[in-house]
Design a protein around this motif. Structure first.
Motif, PDB file in Angstrom:
ATOM      1  N   SER A 179       0.809  -1.219   0.000  1.00 35.73           N
ATOM      2  CA  SER A 179       0.000   0.000   0.000  1.00 35.73           C
ATOM      3  C   SER A 179       0.839   1.264   0.000  1.00 35.73           C
ATOM      4  O   SER A 179       0.349   2.350  -0.331  1.00 35.73           O
ATOM      5  N   GLN A 180       2.130   1.147   0.357  1.00 35.30           N
ATOM      6  CA  GLN A 180       3.013   2.302   0.400  1.00 35.30           C
ATOM      7  C   GLN A 180       3.676   2.600  -0.941  1.00 35.30           C
ATOM      8  O   GLN A 180       4.294   3.642  -1.114  1.00 35.30           O
ATOM      9  N   GLY A 181       3.623   1.654  -1.867  1.00 37.32           N
ATOM     10  CA  GLY A 181       4.235   1.872  -3.168  1.00 37.32           C
ATOM     11  C   GLY A 181       5.152   0.741  -3.565  1.00 37.32           C
ATOM     12  O   GLY A 181       5.058  -0.382  -3.045  1.00 37.32           O
ATOM     13  N   ASP A 182       6.057   1.012  -4.502  1.00 34.38           N
ATOM     14  CA  ASP A 182       6.988   0.011  -5.019  1.00 34.38           C
ATOM     15  C   ASP A 182       8.289   0.029  -4.230  1.00 34.38           C
ATOM     16  O   ASP A 182       8.778   1.090  -3.824  1.00 34.38           O
TER      17      ASP A 182
ATOM     18  N   ILE B  25      16.367  -4.089   0.869  1.00 35.04           N
ATOM     19  CA  ILE B  25      15.022  -3.589   0.599  1.00 35.04           C
ATOM     20  C   ILE B  25      15.099  -2.070   0.529  1.00 35.04           C
ATOM     21  O   ILE B  25      15.394  -1.398   1.523  1.00 35.04           O
ATOM     22  N   GLY B  26      14.903  -1.515  -0.650  1.00 33.79           N
ATOM     23  CA  GLY B  26      15.064  -0.073  -0.831  1.00 33.79           C
ATOM     24  C   GLY B  26      14.094   0.473  -1.854  1.00 33.79           C
ATOM     25  O   GLY B  26      12.946   0.018  -1.960  1.00 33.79           O
ATOM     26  N   TYR B  27      14.565   1.434  -2.631  1.00 28.34           N
ATOM     27  CA  TYR B  27      13.685   2.193  -3.513  1.00 28.34           C
ATOM     28  C   TYR B  27      14.298   2.320  -4.907  1.00 28.34           C
ATOM     29  O   TYR B  27      15.511   2.418  -5.062  1.00 28.34           O
ATOM     30  N   SER B  28      13.429   2.338  -5.901  1.00 26.59           N
ATOM     31  CA  SER B  28      13.860   2.538  -7.287  1.00 26.59           C
ATOM     32  C   SER B  28      13.917   4.032  -7.575  1.00 26.59           C
ATOM     33  O   SER B  28      13.049   4.591  -8.245  1.00 26.59           O
ATOM     34  N   ASN B  29      14.911   4.685  -7.026  1.00 25.07           N
ATOM     35  CA  ASN B  29      15.047   6.137  -7.191  1.00 25.07           C
ATOM     36  C   ASN B  29      16.489   6.433  -7.605  1.00 25.07           C
ATOM     37  O   ASN B  29      17.354   6.663  -6.758  1.00 25.07           O
ATOM     38  N   PRO B  30      16.794   6.427  -8.903  1.00 26.12           N
ATOM     39  CA  PRO B  30      18.175   6.571  -9.365  1.00 26.12           C
ATOM     40  C   PRO B  30      18.793   7.934  -9.107  1.00 26.12           C
ATOM     41  O   PRO B  30      20.008   8.098  -9.191  1.00 26.12           O
TER      42      PRO B  30
END
Length: 306
Positions: A24-27, A86-91
């Motif tokens: 629910s928080q996103g990808d 476990i992280g984020y797809s933020n280049p």
């Protein structure tokens, strides 16, 4: 002079993979590495020992550092490690703004003490309180997929597991320890901001953890590394005042040493904790201590010192 055309490609590490999972928080970007002597599909040699597993929050910031550490240990000490970030797809950023809610627990009343901005006013660009959802994603989704599908090695799920988090991630690591103490054998909470939201961790969650009558067959260990404090810095003779203030602003909060040592003392008297270690990296600031904490924590975990 090189005469032929060179094809430049993105650099990658062998025996790694990544995928995106959502809640629910996103990808979220999940990155996984396995020992170099396994094959490229994650299949180990026959009769190989099951590795230990290291989980990292803010994985996009620390995954490759952790893999490098574990593979040097694999070469030097014959250890076996699976790393799960476990992280984020933020280049474009090292730290994603979503870590604020993902790595902090929900308050009892839904209210939060907001950090101050550089003008001394409460920040309005932050939100908190989704640590439970993030922990559920890790233990019910990511762990199941990694252990049952991606790397279905017999015994891997039941081998020793560690969790690393720094700063807000340190808050999350302590939250996990207090709410799911049987999930990880070792918790590495680097520079944990224990005074976050009016000391919610130590004033509300820790007492509840200690009062819980649940007995643990194998209590976890806790490692609390942190950096040098503002009060420990000395302005150098040739250091401009502006440069000194900038360096000082990056140091640990004056509370860090006192808070970490007090927490460690209380945890050492708690029967639900097997072992507690602290370490201050006096020459590191709040940001740089993440890498040194990760290295020391991983090595101690793999050597079974924590």
């Amino acid at each position: 002079m090189i005469s032929k055309t060179i094809e430049v490609q993105p650099a990658t590490l062998p025996n790694t993979s990544q995928y995106v999972v959502s809640n629910s928080q996103g990808d979220f970007l999940v990155q996984v590495a396995w020992p170099l002597h396994w094959d490229a599909q994650g299949v180990p040699p026959t009769d190989d020992l099951a590795p230990q597993t290291l989980f990292l929050v803010d994985g996009n910031a620390y995954f490759f550092t952790a893999v490098d550490i574990t593979r040097r240990m694999e070469y030097l000490g014959n250890s076996r490690t699976v790393v799960v970030g476990i992280g984020y797809s933020n280049p474009s950023k090292v730290y994603d703004h979503r870590r604020g809610p993902d790595l902090t627990p929900a308050s009892v009343d839904g209210e939060y003490e907001m950090p101050l901005d550089k003008h001394g006013k409460s920040r309005t660009d932050l939100s908190f309180g989704k640590a439970l959802e993030h922990l559920d994603l890790i233990r019910y989704d990511i762990m199941d997929y990694v252990f049952d599908t991606l790397l279905p090695m017999p015994g891997l799920r039941n081998r020793r597991k560690a969790l690393f988090g720094h700063s807000y991630g340190g808050i999350f690591a302590l939250y996990t320890l207090f709410t799911a103490p049987a999930l990880f054998d070792t918790v590495i909470a680097a520079s944990p901001i224990t005074w976050w939201n009016r000391s919610f961790l130590t004033e509300v969650m820790e007492p509840a953890f200690r009062a819980n009558g649940q007995s643990l067959e194998s209590p976890p260990s806790l490692f609390l590394p942190y950096g040098g404090g503002k009060q420990d810095l000395v302005q150098q003779e040739d250091e401009a005042a502006e440069a000194f203030q900038k360096r000082r602003s990056s140091a640990e909060n004056e509370k860090m040493t006192e808070e970490v040592l007090a927490l460690a003392k209380r945890m050492r008297s708690c029967s639900k904790i097997r072992k507690v270690l602290t370490h201050q990296f006096v020459d590191e600031d709040h940001g740089s201590v993440a890498a040194t904490s990760l290295q020391m924590g991983v090595i101690k975990f793999l050597r079974q010192e924590i």
